[in-house]
Design an enzyme around this catalytic site. Structure first.
Site, short mmCIF file in Angstrom:
data_model
loop_
_atom_site.label_atom_id
_atom_site.label_comp_id
_atom_site.label_asym_id
_atom_site.label_seq_id
_atom_site.Cartn_x
_atom_site.Cartn_y
_atom_site.Cartn_z
N CYS A 62 81.27 19.07 -38.31
CA CYS A 62 79.89 19.07 -38.81
C CYS A 62 79.44 20.49 -39.10
O CYS A 62 79.63 21.39 -38.29
CB CYS A 62 78.99 18.43 -37.77
SG CYS A 62 77.26 18.46 -38.24
N CYS B 145 72.78 22.88 -33.99
CA CYS B 145 72.22 21.60 -33.57
C CYS B 145 72.62 21.34 -32.12
O CYS B 145 73.72 21.68 -31.70
CB CYS B 145 72.80 20.51 -34.47
SG CYS B 145 72.22 18.87 -34.09
N CYS C 110 76.05 17.47 -30.86
CA CYS C 110 77.43 17.12 -30.51
C CYS C 110 78.19 18.36 -30.07
O CYS C 110 79.03 18.87 -30.80
CB CYS C 110 78.15 16.49 -31.70
SG CYS C 110 77.24 15.16 -32.48
N CYS D 62 74.27 14.15 -41.04
CA CYS D 62 74.51 13.88 -39.62
C CYS D 62 75.54 12.75 -39.54
O CYS D 62 75.41 11.75 -40.23
CB CYS D 62 73.22 13.46 -38.92
SG CYS D 62 73.51 13.00 -37.20
N GLN E 204 70.97 -0.02 -25.98
CA GLN E 204 72.03 0.99 -25.87
C GLN E 204 72.32 1.57 -27.25
O GLN E 204 72.50 0.82 -28.20
CB GLN E 204 73.32 0.35 -25.32
CG GLN E 204 73.26 0.03 -23.84
CD GLN E 204 73.38 1.26 -22.96
OE1 GLN E 204 73.70 2.37 -23.43
NE2 GLN E 204 73.09 1.09 -21.69
N TYR F 87 66.57 -2.10 -12.94
CA TYR F 87 66.39 -1.22 -14.10
C TYR F 87 66.89 -1.97 -15.34
O TYR F 87 67.75 -1.48 -16.08
CB TYR F 87 67.15 0.10 -13.93
CG TYR F 87 66.84 0.83 -12.64
CD1 TYR F 87 65.80 1.75 -12.57
CD2 TYR F 87 67.60 0.59 -11.48
CE1 TYR F 87 65.52 2.42 -11.39
CE2 TYR F 87 67.32 1.26 -10.30
CZ TYR F 87 66.28 2.17 -10.26
OH TYR F 87 66.01 2.83 -9.08
N GLU G 170 62.11 -4.04 -13.99
CA GLU G 170 62.01 -2.89 -14.89
C GLU G 170 60.56 -2.44 -14.90
O GLU G 170 59.67 -3.27 -14.82
CB GLU G 170 62.44 -3.37 -16.29
CG GLU G 170 61.90 -2.62 -17.47
CD GLU G 170 62.41 -1.21 -17.57
OE1 GLU G 170 63.62 -1.00 -17.38
OE2 GLU G 170 61.59 -0.30 -17.81
N ASP H 261 71.34 -0.17 -12.93
CA ASP H 261 71.60 0.70 -14.08
C ASP H 261 70.44 1.69 -14.24
O ASP H 261 69.67 1.61 -15.19
CB ASP H 261 71.76 -0.18 -15.34
CG ASP H 261 72.10 0.62 -16.59
OD1 ASP H 261 72.39 1.83 -16.48
OD2 ASP H 261 72.07 0.03 -17.68
N CYS I 19 74.53 6.65 -15.97
CA CYS I 19 74.74 7.59 -17.07
C CYS I 19 74.78 9.02 -16.52
O CYS I 19 74.75 9.97 -17.29
CB CYS I 19 73.64 7.43 -18.13
SG CYS I 19 71.99 7.52 -17.46
N1 SAH Z 1 70.16 -1.93 -18.24
C1 SAH Z 1 69.41 -1.69 -19.44
C2 SAH Z 1 68.60 -0.39 -19.46
C3 SAH Z 1 68.92 0.70 -18.52
S1 SAH Z 1 68.08 2.21 -18.85
C4 SAH Z 1 70.31 -1.77 -20.66
O1 SAH Z 1 71.51 -1.63 -20.55
O2 SAH Z 1 69.80 -1.97 -21.76
C5 SAH Z 1 67.17 2.40 -17.36
C6 SAH Z 1 65.86 1.63 -17.30
O3 SAH Z 1 65.24 1.91 -16.06
C7 SAH Z 1 64.85 2.01 -18.37
O4 SAH Z 1 64.51 0.86 -19.09
C8 SAH Z 1 63.64 2.53 -17.58
O5 SAH Z 1 62.40 2.17 -18.15
C9 SAH Z 1 63.83 1.87 -16.23
N2 SAH Z 1 63.24 2.56 -15.06
C10 SAH Z 1 63.22 3.89 -14.83
N3 SAH Z 1 62.64 4.15 -13.65
C11 SAH Z 1 62.28 2.95 -13.10
C12 SAH Z 1 61.65 2.58 -11.89
N4 SAH Z 1 61.27 3.47 -11.01
N5 SAH Z 1 61.45 1.26 -11.65
C13 SAH Z 1 61.86 0.34 -12.57
N6 SAH Z 1 62.47 0.64 -13.73
C14 SAH Z 1 62.67 1.93 -14.02
#
Ligand code: SAH
Length: 474
Positions: free
Chosen positions: A74, A80, A83, A176, A306, A335, A356, A405, A432
């Site tokens: 790139c 940038c 990446c 990009c 995602q 989450y 969530e 997650d 992540c």
């Molecule tokens: N598992 C989902 C998203 C994960 S991202 C997927 O794969 O699509 C992490 C998520 O956690 C986000 O949506 C964010 O809004 C939520 N989050 C962050 N802090 C939080 C908290 N304290 N309580 C509840 N949810 C939370």
């Protein structure tokens, strides 16, 4: 301390690709982070900031270029922020991502873990993203060539990405590689149209200028969403641009604009004005078992999905396979975002409970269950640190499996404590950020054994790595 007094190190060998996208060197027991280097480079480093245990530096001179280097594809590489690992071959990127997990689990976690399974490579290494957010700026970043031009020949407006750490500077993007076409074509057409009209680009310091942001989203199923953000009402101009976009790109299935008169760029609290098509795009996700029903997900302008949809399936499938459901389980999906994992597993368990804290994501999660005729899900909007308690468990039942997650900062201490109280048979931890994942698992290690570790590469050419861990009750 002025920069002159900061150390200058000569002939230093870069030893690691590093955790946050900055390569690592070690000088007299001091860790030095240096961007845009790769392991094996030998460089002179000017330290630009110094802390107790580490410093940040800049490579001033290269004495030797590492054999691991490849030519970045790139033209924006180096300026940038996007990446930063493009100068490493994809194979080496995967190796260093895998090593990051090993390092964090060993150094931060200090718990025993089985051999890490080979990282799952992304099916695509370019054009893998389904979402890009561009910023208009009247003070674009100028490179040496631009600076050489006379003032009146230099275009100061730009449309692209923020320069890392400089909130008011935007790099005008020519091409990009992140999103498939017509992503570049749309951005360039919008840029040229607005420049030809002589419309002003936004200035984040004075808060003047008409054109603010451009968001482009797409799905594997072929939908395209474009959102144009203007700084103030101007019906005639808005109409001209929206008509131009609609006519030029008939493949756009959701064309939206926003008038954002606030000082910050967030549009989640703004009215979405639909110009053409549907107010959402739809993604399709394969089923985790053969012969299973494909799922549909409705993605609104501010819904989370995602960003590498090709690999999202394999990420979720990894979590699903590690959970090894028999069919009668009660599952908590912590989450849960828009309920992607909740709905992905629900058809194969007794009941799935998603939690969530963003209420609009929970609204989407409900819609997604309905859309797929999934009836065994329930959702709660709330902060997990508060919502997940003994009462919640009495109300919803004690889960056999918890899938979690969390965002980059990992799970709140209270959430970890509650999981230890609840004692599900299995915890599938999707992360992540392997550093916070290691920290959280360390708190659980007396009750849970790490029985599988599967890294997944969601973001080629960046240092980011996703990691799925199976914790089994001792
Ligand atoms: N598992 C989902 C998203 C994960 S991202 C997927 O794969 O699509 C992490 C998520 O956690 C986000 O949506 C964010 O809004 C939520 N989050 C962050 N802090 C939080 C908290 N304290 N309580 C509840 N949810 C939370």
């Amino acid at each position: 301390m002025s920069r002159r007094q900061l150390p200058f190190f000569e002939n230093v060998t870069i030893i690691d690709a590093g955790a946050e996208g900055k390569a690592v060197a070690r000088v007299n027991d001091m860790v030095v982070f240096v961007p845009f280097c790769v392991p094996g480079d030998i460089v002179d480093i000017q330290v630009i900031s110094k802390r107790k245990s580490y410093c940040e530096g800049k490579a001033i001179k290269f004495h030797h270029y590492s054999e691991l280097r490849v030519e970045p594809f790139c033209e924006h590489f180096g300026t940038c922020g996007g990446c930063r690992w493009q100068n490493l071959s994809y194979e080496q990127q995967l190796k260093y991502k895998q090593k990051q997990i090993d390092d964090h689990f060993t150094r931060i976690g200090k718990f025993p873990f089985p051999p890490i399974k080979p990282i799952l490579a992304s099916p695509l290494t370019t054009g893998y993203r389904n979402k890009l957010e561009y910023t208009f700026s009247d003070r674009r970043w100028l490179n040496a060539d631009d600076m050489a031009l006379p003032d009146d020949e230099r275009q100061s407006n730009g449309l692209g990405f923020h320069i890392p750490t400089l909130f008011d500077r935007v790099l005008d993007i020519k091409h990009c590689y992140h999103q498939p076409e017509p992503s570049n074509a749309i951005r360039l057409a919008v840029r040229d149209f607005t420049l030809q009209k002589g419309w002003s680009f936004y200035n984040p310091r004075s808060h003047e200028g008409f054109m603010r942001n451009l968001l482009i989203r797409n799905t594997l199923a072929g939908d395209w969403m474009v959102i144009v953000v203007f700084a103030y009402e101007a019906p005639e101009e808005v109409s001209q641009l929206m008509t131009f976009i609609a006519d030029s790109f008939p493949q756009i299935t959701s064309l939206i604009y926003v008038i954002n008169t606030k000082q910050n760029d967030t549009i989640t609290d703004q009215e979405m004005r639909l110009w053409k098509g549907l107010p959402y795009i739809t993604e399709v996700l394969e089923a985790p078992v053969e012969g299973g029903r494909k799922l549909q997900f409705r993605i609104g302008p501010v819904s989370f999905y995602q960003t590498n949809p090709h690999q999202a399936y394999y990420l979720y499938k990894t979590a699903f396979d590690l959970a090894d459901f028999k069919g009668d389980e009660l599952v908590y999906d912590l989450y849960c975002g828009t309920g992607t994992i909740t709905n992905f597993v629900a058809p194969y368990v007794k009941k799935a409970v998603g939690v969530e804290y963003v209420p609009s994501a929970i609204d989407d999660a409900h819609i997604n269950s309905e859309l797929n005729n999934i009836e065994n899900t329930v959702y709660y909007a709330g902060d997990l640190a508060k919502v997940l308690n003994a009462e919640f468990v009495i109300q919803n039942g004690r889960p056999d499996v918890i899938i979690t997650d969390p965002p980059r900062n990992g799970m709140h201490e209270n959430v970890v404590k509650q999981i230890l109280e609840i004692e599900p048979q299995k915890v599938v931890y999707v992360s992540c950020n392997p550093a916070t994942q290691a920290r959280d698992i360390a708190l659980m290690i007396e009750k849970y054994e790490v029985t599988a570790v599967q890294p997944v590469d969601m973001f080629p050419h960046t240092h980011h790595v996703e990691n799925v861990v199976l914790l089994t009750k001792r």
